[in-house]
Design a protein around this motif. Structure first.
Motif: not given
Length: 844
Positions: A34-44, A63-70, A122-126, A131-133
């Motif tokens: 679950d890439r969204a959950r992975a992105a959330g864990a990596l953000v934390g 890695a969080a950005v890559v997981c949220a990209a889809p 790039l940081f702001v875009g990421a 945030a949306i994810c």
């Protein structure tokens, strides 16, 4: 490599077949992730990863950005991304980037400036993508909150433990930093991250309740102790950011009660006050080149002078290019930035201005600063509106922004990639909660009620924090340690009250010399007790003396105020040689001081005192106690006992003249100062047992015009029989104390034209000679010196600034003045101490 070359095609095929199941399993795991959950864990995890290095932070965030990209495959999500970009805040952010890009064309280093702009974009875009994810996947956001809330207190507890307890724990954080890091400086940069993170952690934990409240609240005291830096390197910028976060939350809560006009008036007044304050600060900053007058009277009371010089320089450069600036990240390369600031051994801009307002204004021009400020104010306003609408995440987001921007007024470069990434990662959690999801069901974010669990947790953690603060104060501050030692004392007689038995003795009755003839006779007896018929070694010089580059005790020649070092040796007897050093200052005044150290240490422990004397222009001779440092005892073939090792005070049993080992090196050192270093007046001082050496040497040799002892000895009848530290064997060498008791030694040491002797006692000393006993005999000794009529003086200082066996900063300043010609101070005379103590004990 040879083994690989031996592998044939068949072997490689076999390896591939065996690895195929593992590859398939990894592929299945990745496809099912679950890439969204992975992105959330990596953000934390990202703010926690910073403790292990900037590179680790970058990998986790990427890695969080890559997981949220889809996420952007969904058309609705793309529309949402576009709407955020086209919002008013996004529009000003875009205008900021456009202006910065324009100003970068005029940069001193255009490519470097464009690199920073591209990176920040790039940081702001990421950040928007994440945030949306997280807004559309509440479970992913909650996972990120949990990772942060669990990991943060654990890491803060380890950090605090490594700082205040076992420094070896620091190696948990250092695999990617290298071996040369030390607490508390290692965590100083992280303190500003703590200031941004704490409001978010407290919001998450308080809202969730239960055990999460405890995790959030417990992390606060641990984090505060890390920010304090053991008092050695407190992170003042981070602390200021934390205060700003708290004030921002209170301000928003208060403004929520006002109507629209009231809010407009309140924030308008605050904005005007902030602008006026900024203009006033910039107006008084010292402009380049700064002068000694600027340093003597700096305009800002709470900011170090070098930082004020940096700010003044950058403000001046901002006015030189007010429209487009000098280029992002190049202010340290403008003309004059590398010039030294007086004698601070620092440049005007070592790397960056330590203030984001001046940095952005000087490097992108005033338009660039205003556009950035407006975009951030609009973002803060979104959080404030969310808070007023009842969403608690708005408070956390606004408080975190206040902490970030306020601490950035005095810490890192605003262009630092790690600082930007951590801020974005932390702000994502309240931002995602504040954003209303389009696809998922919206979650309530109302502030929870104050229940018994939350109140109990807050009170418990508050009391724990208070207890830890008291323990730290008691163990790590001088004033707190004094209070602790007094409370822990066995009885009142340890530090405060005088033992009644001592007051039964009249010290004046134990002092024999009342005229010059008696004084001379006692001094002759004392000299004979030390040297026998040979008498005082007035002309004895060191056996060898040569210049050296360092003392071996952390002192190197040529380091101001030191000009040169000389090492000398003084053979005594029984295969023992004392080693000493002469330190010559850059601006010698003709004064000399012999310093003698005591037991269980060496002269390196007196570095601050020695430096103070050198700064006063005194040439200083350093001596260690027999048996310490280079004063080692060696095997000696005794004519009666055979091979023996004297070893410290055992020499009292074997040596023919044992007092020579202790006293003679001081006399010879003074002879060397007079004969070879142009010294006219020589003083002598010592600490602990070294103070006893100083007193006996000055009593025997009237050529010492100043003598001082710190925490060194008392008359025998005043000593505490239960404290073995006050019964050191050399003090009780029978011929010595029969020649002159320890009330007569001060008389001999202080009597004579232009002479003075000062005893300093640490009232709350952890070792020995504590309390105020020295004050009881100051007046009788002074009266005896006066009765002799040869001149001289005697004083007793009671140092109450600490509770350790040491020469305190207060004592260092006092000794530097006294030993270079100063006299006995009024508060070092105690004419009524004995009478007052007797009256208090009701003995009269």
């Amino acid at each position: 490599m040879r083994s690989l070359r031996r592998l044939g095609t068949a072997d490689l095929e076999t390896l591939a077949e065996r690895a195929e199941p593992l590859v398939e399993r990894v592929g299945d795991w990745l496809r099912g992730l679950d890439r969204a959950r992975a992105a959330g864990a990596l953000v934390g995890a990202a703010p926690l990863a910073l403790l292990f290095g900037n590179a680790v932070l970058g990998i986790v965030f990427l890695a969080a950005v890559v997981c949220a990209a889809p996420t952007l495959r969904d058309r609705i999500m793309r529309w949402r991304y576009r709407d955020l970009l086209l919002s008013v805040c996004g529009g000003f952010a875009a205008l900021t980037v456009i202006w910065w890009s324009f100003s970068a064309l005029f940069s001193l280093e255009p490519l470097s400036s464009f690199e920073v702009i591209l990176r920040m974009t790039l940081f702001v875009g990421a950040g928007l993508l994440l945030a949306i994810c997280l807004a559309e996947r509440p479970d992913a956001r909650r996972l990120g909150e949990s990772v942060l809330l669990i990991g943060f207190p654990i890491l803060m507890a380890l950090a605090a433990a490594s700082m205040y307890g076992d420094a070896g724990l620091l190696h948990l954080f250092t695999p990617f930093h290298g071996p040369d890091v030390q607490p508390p400086g290692f965590f100083k940069s992280y303190a500003s991250v703590i200031a941004v993170a704490l409001p978010i952690l407290l919001w998450i934990g308080w809202r969730r309740g239960g055990g999460w409240v405890w995790l959030a609240l417990v992390s606060a005291p641990a984090a505060l102790f890390v920010m304090w830096g053991d008092g050695l390197q407190p992170a003042r910028a981070g602390m200021a950011g934390l205060v700003a976060a708290g004030l921002a939350a209170l301000l928003i809560a208060g403004a929520r009660r006002l109507d629209r006009r009231g809010r407009a008036a309140l924030f308008g007044a605050l904005g005007a006050a902030g602008l006026a304050l900024a203009v006033a600060v910039v107006a008084v900053l010292p402009g380049p080149p700064v002068t000694e007058a600027d340093r003597a009277d700096p305009p800002l009371p709470l900011v170090d002078f070098h930082r004020q010089a940096i700010w003044g320089f950058v403000a001046d450069k901002a006015l030189d290019a007010p429209l487009v600036g000098h280029g992002i990240n190049v202010i340290n390369k403008v003309e004059g930035a590398g010039e030294p600031v007086l004698d601070l051994n620092q440049e005007y801009v070592p790397s960056h201005p330590h203030n984001w307002v001046l940095e952005v204004a000087a490097e992108t021009g005033l338009p660039g600063f205003l556009l950035l400020a407006i975009s951030q104010l609009l973002l803060a306003a979104a959080f404030v509106r969310a808070a007023w609408a009842g969403r608690a995440g708005g408070y956390a987001g606004a408080a975190a922004m206040a902490a970030f921007w306020f601490s950035s007024m005095a810490n890192f470069s605003i262009w630092s990639a790690w600082w930007q990434v951590v801020f974005i990662a932390l702000l994502l959690l309240p931002a995602a909660r504040t954003l209303k999801p389009v696809i998922a069901e919206p979650e309530p974010d109302d502030p929870p009620g104050v229940g018994g669990t939350r109140i109990g947790a807050a009170l418990t953690v508050g009391l724990l924090t208070l207890a830890l603060a008291l323990v730290w104060t008691a163990r790590r501050t001088e004033a707190g340690y004094v209070v602790y030692k007094r409370l822990a004392a066995e009885n009142a007689y340890v530090y405060d009250a005088i033992r009644p038995a001592v007051l039964e003795t009249q010290p004046a009755e134990l002092i024999r010399p009342r005229d010059a003839a008696t004084l001379a006779a006692i001094r002759a007896d004392l000299t004979a007790a030390v040297w026998g018929d040979a008498g005082l070694p007035e002309a004895h010089q060191p056996d060898s003396a040569q210049p050296v580059e360092a003392t071996g005790y952390g002192v190197e020649a040529g380091a101001p105020p030191l000009a040169a070092i000389e090492r000398f040796t003084v053979p005594i007897e029984a295969n023992y040689t004392a080693v000493g050093y002469v330190l010559r200052p850059e601006a010698a005044t003709g004064r000399g001081v012999v310093y003698a150290h005591g037991y269980a240490g060496d002269v390196s422990q007196a570095a601050r005192l020695v430096r103070g004397l050198l700064e006063e222009g005194a040439t200083v001779a350093l001596l260690n106690f027999p048996g310490y440092a280079e004063n080692a005892f060696r095997r000696y073939d005794h004519p009666r006992f055979g091979p023996i090792l004297f070893d410290h005070d055992y020499l009292l049993h074997y040596a023919e003249r044992p007092m020579r080992f202790y006293i003679e090196p001081a006399i010879v050192a003074a002879n060397r100062l007079r004969a070879a270093h142009g010294v006219e007046g020589v003083g002598i001082a010592g600490f602990s047992a070294g103070g006893w050496v100083a007193a006996v040497a000055a009593a025997a040799d009237p050529r010492f015009d100043r003598a001082a002892s710190v925490a060194s000895f008392l008359p025998i009848y005043m000593r505490d029989w239960r404290n073995s530290n006050e019964w050191t064997p050399p003090h009780f060498y029978a011929p010595l104390i029969r020649a002159a008791n320890y009330l007569e030694v001060p008389v001999l040491a202080g009597s004579g034209d232009g002479r003075a002797y000062l005893q300093i006692f640490n009232r709350y000393d952890a070792c020995c000679y504590r309390n105020r006993y020295g004050a009881l005999y100051q007046q009788p000794v002074e009266a005896a010196i006066g009765a002799i009529g040869a001149g001289g003086d005697f004083g007793v200082a009671i140092d109450e600034t600490h509770a350790r066996h040491q020469v305190s900063p207060w004592a260092i300043a006092r000794l530097a003045d006294f030993l270079t010609g100063g006299g006995v101070a009024p508060d070092e005379r105690h004419p009524d101490s004995l009478a007052a103590a007797r009256a208090e004990a009701d003995l009269d």
